[in-house]
Design an enzyme around this catalytic site. Structure first.
Site, mmCIF file in Angstrom:
data_model
loop_
_atom_site.group_PDB
_atom_site.id
_atom_site.type_symbol
_atom_site.label_atom_id
_atom_site.label_comp_id
_atom_site.label_asym_id
_atom_site.label_seq_id
_atom_site.Cartn_x
_atom_site.Cartn_y
_atom_site.Cartn_z
ATOM 1 C CB CYS A 62 11.100 -0.715 0.861
ATOM 2 S SG CYS A 62 11.526 -0.534 -0.196
ATOM 3 N N GLY A 94 6.843 -6.906 -0.503
ATOM 4 C CA GLY A 94 6.284 -7.089 0.526
ATOM 5 C C GLY A 94 7.655 -7.102 1.628
ATOM 6 C CB SER A 95 7.379 -8.859 5.645
ATOM 7 O OG SER A 95 6.538 -9.474 5.040
ATOM 8 C CD1 TRP A 139 -0.506 -1.512 3.135
ATOM 9 C CD2 TRP A 139 0.702 0.074 3.282
ATOM 10 N NE1 TRP A 139 0.723 -1.288 4.449
ATOM 11 C CE2 TRP A 139 1.823 -0.462 3.911
ATOM 12 C CE3 TRP A 139 1.005 1.629 3.592
ATOM 13 C CZ2 TRP A 139 2.742 0.354 5.061
ATOM 14 C CZ3 TRP A 139 2.234 2.389 3.804
ATOM 15 C CH2 TRP A 139 2.879 1.046 4.498
ATOM 16 C CG ASN A 140 4.794 1.692 0.782
ATOM 17 O OD1 ASN A 140 4.735 0.416 0.056
ATOM 18 N ND2 ASN A 140 6.401 1.592 0.856
ATOM 19 C CD GLU A 162 11.111 -3.811 -2.810
ATOM 20 O OE1 GLU A 162 11.373 -4.042 -2.203
ATOM 21 O OE2 GLU A 162 10.294 -2.935 -3.406
ATOM 22 C CG LEU A 163 11.032 -9.582 -0.269
ATOM 23 C CD1 LEU A 163 11.870 -11.038 0.277
ATOM 24 C CD2 LEU A 163 10.189 -9.699 -0.463
ATOM 25 C CE LYS A 195 -4.305 -10.696 -2.456
ATOM 26 N NZ LYS A 195 -4.009 -9.403 -0.791
ATOM 27 C CG HIS A 196 -2.893 -2.210 -4.955
ATOM 28 N ND1 HIS A 196 -1.954 -2.433 -4.209
ATOM 29 C CD2 HIS A 196 -2.999 -1.496 -5.547
ATOM 30 C CE1 HIS A 196 -1.187 -1.070 -4.317
ATOM 31 N NE2 HIS A 196 -1.831 -0.367 -5.326
#
Length: 458
Positions: A265, A209-210, A133-134, A231-232, A157-158
């Protein structure tokens, strides 16, 4: 029927919209439609695709305010940051349209076992993107535009809290001339998402994400022999060396920590400061952080908006509290304020050390971790003492030396010397270690999900 996706204004805590989720059958049918659109799109020329991407960039600029307003309402971004994000997205469209045909151009080789060889870069099919979401527009555009240039179909998928932003992007793209269903938004839950990864027409998966989420997605896709790009998270270190311009370092580090409400991130997160300049840096850095005024993200004078979700703020506070219990010292902030909305003040923790979340983990919010280093060598060691490796920074008046340190010693995918930045279409974006693998931007993204096909001619 599945529960709806709900968006909430983080500045007020009030509900914005409810969006019906797709059932598994509906989502799978949407994948089939995306694949059908791909079958036509894959046969178009690079030049045709580039022309459509230019039209998408133009449409994003023309509808910038409309999309920026939605983004700031859904995730609390400062309205100026939302506008800048859409400008970046339009720039990605322009850059990819210009460079994509060159990157994907057919190559001729001279193999030993044939008269000539040809390497052609062909699309592989439907690519599934799971995005956070960022950056409601940029996270999508970063992978979608590259894959559209390649000739692939794209699924999104947002994150639930920016569902409206994702749907508006699809509308803008189709209004600008992108074929219907080629970019498909799936409003689905995690269980249905697993079924989409397993869908036989999904050929690749990309996630931002994480590191925990990345491991789970990579495991699922790996069992099915499907390529992933991840991309974490990260806890990017910014080094303030003995010969640094302290005024520049303090100002830039504060901006790098607070950019996008501290929820990025590649934000500057750990500040590793040598003994020689530590006290001066702390004084100026604290003043710069405290000068950012929290408030309404639509007010042009606001320096820091709310965090995007209540649970994220609670997690951040728990990480701060645990760090303090284990020896970190509060310099400023570090406490949830009273009042409505999910605000968190500009905050600094000092005496940060291994074993504390502020040292070991990613603090996704406006909290800075300051770590004292004995000297420049110790600072570089501390920077690399992390399971992450996305970005980082070096402040030094000896630019050539800083570049050597960045190139040879900093164990990350990106390094900023005497500056802070987020992304540029012309430069590869991605990390190492627990920050993921694969690259986007810089010409790399168009080949991540391309079939480099060898043709031998006798």
């Amino acid at each position: 029927m599945p529960d709806p996706a709900i968006t909430i204004d983080p500045a007020t805590g009030e509900e914005l919209e409810r969006y019906p989720r797709m059932s598994e059958a509906e989502a799978k049918a949407a994948v089939d439609r995306c694949h059908a659109a791909f079958e036509d799109w894959r046969l178009t020329t690079h030049e045709h695709r580039a022309g459509v991407l230019r039209a998408l960039g133009k449409a994003l600029r023309e509808r910038k305010e409309e999309l920026a307003q939605i983004m700031s309402r859904e995730v609390g971004k400062l309205i100026g940051d939302s506008r800048d994000e859409i400008d970046l997205c339009a720039g990605i469209c322009d850059y990819t349209a210009e460079q994509g045909p060159k990157e994907l151009a057919e190559e001729t080789r001279d193999p030993a076992n044939a008269k000539r060889g040809i390497v052609t870069y062909q699309p592989i099919g439907v690519i599934y993107g799971i995005q956070p979401w960022n950056f409601p527009a940029y996270q999508v555009v970063r992978y979608a535009i590259a894959n559209l240039m390649t000739g692939n179909g794209v699924l999104l998928k947002h994150a639930e809290n920016c569902t409206g932003s994702g749907l508006r992007l699809r509308e803008i793209f189709e209004d600008a001339g992108l074929p219907e269903n080629l970019f498909t938004v799936l409003v689905i839950d995690h269980d249905v998402s697993d079924a989409i990864i397993a869908h036989d027409k999904v050929r690749g998966v990309t996630l931002t994400g994480s590191d925990t989420a990345g491991s789970a997605i990579a495991e699922q896709a790996g069992r099915l022999n499907k390529k992933t790009v991840l991309e974490l998270g990260s806890n990017d270190a910014y080094l303030v060396l003995e010969d640094a311009d302290v005024d520049l370092a303090a100002k830039t580090c504060a901006a790098g920590r607070l950019y996008n409400n501290g929820e990025t991130c590649i934000n500057a997160k750990r500040f590793i400061v040598t003994d020689a300049v530590h006290d001066e840096f702390m004084e100026k850095f604290t003043a710069a952080m405290e000068a950012a005024r929290p408030g309404d993200p639509f007010d042009e004078e606001t320096g820091l908006g709310p965090m995007a979700r209540e649970d994220l703020r609670e997690k951040l506070q728990a990480q701060v509290d645990e760090s303090i219990e284990k020896g970190a010292r509060v310099v400023t902030g570090c406490q949830i304020p009273e009042g409505r909305g999910w605000f968190y003040p500009p905050s600094i923790l000092a005496d940060v050390a291994p074993g504390q979340p502020a040292y070991d983990d990613e603090l996704f919010g406006p909290v800075a971790s300051v770590i004292r280093a004995k000297d420049d060598e110790d600072a570089m060691r501390l920077a690399n003492d992390s399971r992450y490796g996305l970005g980082g920074g070096i402040f030094s008046k000896d630019e050539d030396r800083a570049i050597r340190l960045a190139a040879q010693h900093f164990d990350t995918g990106m390094v900023f010397v005497n500056t802070f930045g987020v992304a540029d279409p012309s430069m590869p974006f991605g990390g190492v270690k627990n920050s993921g693998y694969g690259r986007e931007h810089g010409g790399c993204g168009v080949k991540e999900f391309a079939n480099a096909k060898s043709i031998f001619v006798g």
